[in-house]
Write a protein that holds these residues in place. Structure first.
Motif: not given
Length: 614
Positions: A397-421
Motif C-alpha cells: 500500500v502506498m505510504q505518504a513520506l514526509a520530506p525528512e524521512p524521504a531525505r533519510q531514505l535517499m541519503a548517500d544514494a547513487q544516481v543510476i538513471e536521470e534525465d533533464g528533470l
C-alpha cells in the motif's frame, strides 16, 4: 488448426468481456437510473452488458469458477439462495419458479462479473466508480435547482431520470455520498480533495431535500465505521464534522424532517413479527406476498427492514447465512483496512446495513435501488478478497513520506538513471533501488493507478505467473505529488550486454534460444511489455527477467498475433537487436519460440523474420 482457431476465438471473447464489456456494464448498473427515463433500461443494460457476458465468460473458461467458489462470501450467498429457492415449495408467491430463480442467478453473476473485472481489469474500477459518481452528481443537479426554484407540494425531492420515489432516491444519493466521503478521507491531491468535498456537500444536500431520515442514520453509521478504519487526523475531523452536521441539520432542515411525523414503522414491525412468529424456523417462503395496513388506509408490501424481510421469507434458517454475509463482509473490510478499495467497499456495506434497518424487504430482486445497499458492496468485497488471495491485488500500500524521512531514505544514494528533470533511479546505501515517478497532469490514468503501483502490481503478478521479478520493499508518495517504488534489484546484466560480451557465436546462439523461449512464455501468459528490447531483459546465470515493469499490461489470455507482432516490430527499431535476433540468430530465436508458443504464433514469427531479412 480448427481447434487452435476455436481456442483463439474463445480467448478473444473472454478478453473482450473482461476488459471492455464488464466495465461498461458496471457503469450502467451504477448510473442508468440517472441517465434514462425508464428503470427497465437498467435491467436490460445489466443483463446485456454484465450478467449474460459473465455467464458466457464462465462457460468459455470454467476454471474462473474455482477461486470464486472458494470465497466465503460467495459460498454464503449460494447457501442463502439455495434456501430461498427450496422455500418456493411452500411459498405463496404469485410469480413462477423459473422467473424467481433468475434473480439469485443474476446476483451470482454480479459476484462473478465483479471478480472477473477486479482480477483482469482492476485499473478500470476506480474510473468507472468516478464516472458513475459524476453522472449521479450532474444528473441530479438540475432537479435540485428546480426543487429550490419551484418547491413541490410535499417538499420532497425525487430527482431526475428513472427515479420515482424520494426514499429510494435517497438511497442512491447516500451511496454516492459515501463514495465522495471515502475519497475525501483517502486522497492526497488537494485538487481532487476539493472536488470531492464539493461533490459530497451537494450529495448530502440532495439527501436532505428528499426529507428521508433513513439515509441520515445510515450515513452516520458509515462515517463512524470509516473513522474507525482510518484512525488518523482526518478521522478525528470526520467525527467532529458529524456533530456539526447533526446540529446544522436540525437547525436548517429540522422542521421539514419532523413535520413528516411518524412513518408507522414500529406498527409495521410489530405486525411483521406477529406473522414471523407463525413460522419462525422456515419462514413463509421466498417472495410470499405481504399486505400490511398499519392504519394508513392503504396496504404496504414491505416490512421496512431487511432482516425482518429475510425472517418472513426464509426464517431463522435463511437468516443465519444472510447475517454471515454481512458479518464476513465487514470483517474483510476491517482486516484489510490498509487497502483503500476495501475501505470504500466495507463503508458502502455499512451504509447499506444502516439503511436496511428501516427500509427494504425483498431479499432478492431484479437490479434496483436495494442492490446499492447490499449486493453491490458485497460483490465488490468478495471480488477484492478473491483478487488478493490469487495475487491480482497489490499487497503493498502506498505510504505518504514526509520530506525528512524521504531525505533519510535517499541519503548517500547513487544516481543510476536521470534525465533533464533530475534523477529517475537511485541506488540506496543498502543496495536497494528507488525508482521515482514524477507528478504529471492531475487528470491522467496515473491519478487512479500511479506508475509506482503499476510497477509493484506487475512484479507481483509476474511472480504469480512463474516469472522472476524484483521484490517490492515499499511504495511512497512524496509531498510534491510524485511517487516512488522501493525494490530489491535483480542481479545480472542486460541481454544486450551479454550478447556483446559473448565469447563466441555459439554462446550468442544459446542466449538467443533462451530469449526465444522466454519471449514465447511472456506472450502465452498474456504479458505485453510495450518497451521490450534487449536492454530491458536481464540475464543472470541463464535466468531471464524484465527491467522496468511499470510499462506493461498483463491480459487475461495469451497475446493476439497482432500484439506479438507489435512487440517484434519494437525490437527491430534497435539496430544491434535486429542483427542478433532477426539476422544472425534467427533460427535459434524461432526454435526457442516454437518450444512454448502455438503453431500459428510460430508461423507468424517466421513470416516476420523473413520480412525483416528482406
Amino acid at each position: 488448426m480448427h481447434l487452435s482457431c476455436v481456442k483463439t476465438g474463445a480467448n478473444r471473447l473472454f478478453d473482450t468481456i473482461s476488459l471492455w464489456l464488464l466495465p461498461a456494464g458496471l457503469f450502467f448498473l451504477l448510473s442508468a437510473l440517472f441517465l434514462f427515463p425508464e428503470r427497465s433500461l437498467q435491467h436490460k443494460l445489466y443483463y446485456a452488458l454484465f450478467s449474460i457476458p459473465t455467464l458466457l465468460a464462465l462457460c468459455v473458461r470454467p476454471g474462473e469458477l474455482k477461486p470464486l467458489l472458494r470465497e466465503p462470501l460467495v459460498l454464503l450467498f449460494v447457501l442463502f439462495a439455495a434456501i430461498a429457492l427450496i422455500s418456493l415449495g411452500w411459498s405463496g408467491t404469485e410469480d413462477s419458479a423459473s422467473s424467481l430463480a433468475k434473480r439469485p442467478l443474476h446476483i451470482f453473476m454480479l459476484f462473478a462479473g465483479m471478480t472477473l473485472l477486479v482480477r483482469h481489469r482492476l485499473e478500470a474500477l476506480q474510473p468507472v466508480l468516478l464516472a458513475s459518481a459524476l453522472v449521479a452528481l450532474f444528473g441530479t443537479l438540475p432537479a435540485l435547482i428546480e426543487f429550490f426554484q419551484h418547491p413541490p407540494i410535499d417538499q420532497r425531492l425525487i430527482g431526475g431520470g428513472a427515479l420515482d420515489n424520494p426514499l429510494l432516491s435517497s438511497h442512491l444519493f447516500g451511496f454516492f455520498s459515501i463514495y465522495w466521503l471515502v475519497l475525501c478521507m483517502t486522497c492526497r491531491d488537494l485538487r481532487i480533495l476539493a472536488l470531492s468535498g464539493c461533490a459530497l456537500a451537494v450529495m448530502c444536500g440532495l439527501i436532505l431535500t428528499t426529507g428521508s431520515r433513513t439515509p441520515l442514520l445510515a450515513m452516520t453509521l458509515a462515517a463512524i465505521w470509516l473513522a474507525c478504519l482510518r484512525r488518523d487526523g482526518r478521522a478525528k475531523l470526520l467525527l467532529a464534522g458529524l456533530v456539526v452536521a447533526a446540529v446544522a441539520t436540525v437547525l436548517l432542515f429540522g422542521q421539514m424532517i419532523l413535520e413528516r411525523g411518524s412513518s408507522f414503522r414500529f406498527e409495521i414491525w410489530r405486525m411483521v413479527l406477529e406473522l414471523i412468529s407463525q413460522r419462525p424456523l422456515l419462514g413463509h417462503g421466498y417472495d410470499t406476498s405481504l399486505a400490511l395496513d398499519p392504519g394508513t388506509g392503504y396496504t404496504l408490501s414491505e416490512p421496512h427492514n431487511f432482516a425482518l424481510g429475510v425472517l418472513y421469507d426464509v426464517g431463522l434458517v435463511g437468516l443465519l447465512p444472510w447475517l454471515g454475509l454481512l458479518g464476513y463482509g465487514l470483517y474483510s473490510g476491517w482486516r484489510h483496512r490498509a487497502q483503500p478499495l476495501f475501505v470504500l467497499a466495507s463503508t458502502l456495506l455499512m451504509y447499506g446495513i444502516g439503511a436496511g434497518l428501516t427500509e427494504g424487504g425483498g431479499i432478492m430482486s431484479r437490479p434496483k435501488e436495494h442492490w446499492f445497499l447490499l449486493w453491490i458492496p458485497l460483490a465488490l468485497i468478495a471480488a477484492l478478497n478473491i483478487a488478493r488471495r490469487t495475487g491480482y491485488l497489490p499487497r503493498q500500500v502506498m505510504q505518504a513520506l514526509a520530506p525528512e524521512p524521504a531525505r533519510q531514505l535517499m541519503a548517500d544514494a547513487q544516481v543510476i538513471e536521470e534525465d533533464g528533470l533530475g534523477p529517475k533511479v537511485l541506488r540506496l546505501a543498502d543496495g536497494s533501488f528507488l525508482k521515482l515517478f514524477r507528478r504529471r497532469r492531475w487528470f491522467t490514468s496515473g491519478s487512479f493507478n500511479p506508475y509506482a503501483t503499476r510497477f509493484a502490481n506487475n512484479s507481483q503478478q509476474l511472480v504469480t505467473l512463474g516469472f522472476v521479478a524484483p521484490r517490492i520493499l515499499g511504495l511512497y508518495r512524496f509531498t510534491d505529488g510524485s511517487s516512488a517504488v522501493h525494490y530489491q534489484p535483480l542481479p545480472g546484466q542486460t541481454l544486450r550486454q551479454a550478447l556483446e560480451q559473448a565469447p563466441s557465436a555459439q554462446a550468442r546462439q544459446t542466449l538467443t534460444l533462451a530469449f526465444g523461449r522466454y519471449l514465447a512464455r511472456l506472450h502465452e501468459h498474456g504479458v505485453y511489455f510495450r518497451s521490450l528490447h534487449l536492454g530491458n531483459v536481464l540475464v543472470n546465470q541463464g535466468e531471464l527477467a524484465l527491467i522496468d515493469v511499470a510499462d506493461m499490461r498483463i491480459l487475461p489470455s495469451s497475446l493476439s498475433l497482432e500484439l506479438r507482432q507489435r512487440n517484434l516490430r519494437h525490437m527491430q527499431r534497435y539496430q544491434e537487436d535486429r542483427g542478433w535476433l532477426f539476422e544472425e540468430n534467427a533460427a535459434q530465436l524461432l526454435t526457442g519460440y516454437a518450444e512454448q508458443a502455438s503453431a500459428r504464433a510460430v508461423a507468424r514469427l517466421e513470416r516476420h523474420i523473413q520480412v525483416a531479412k528482406a
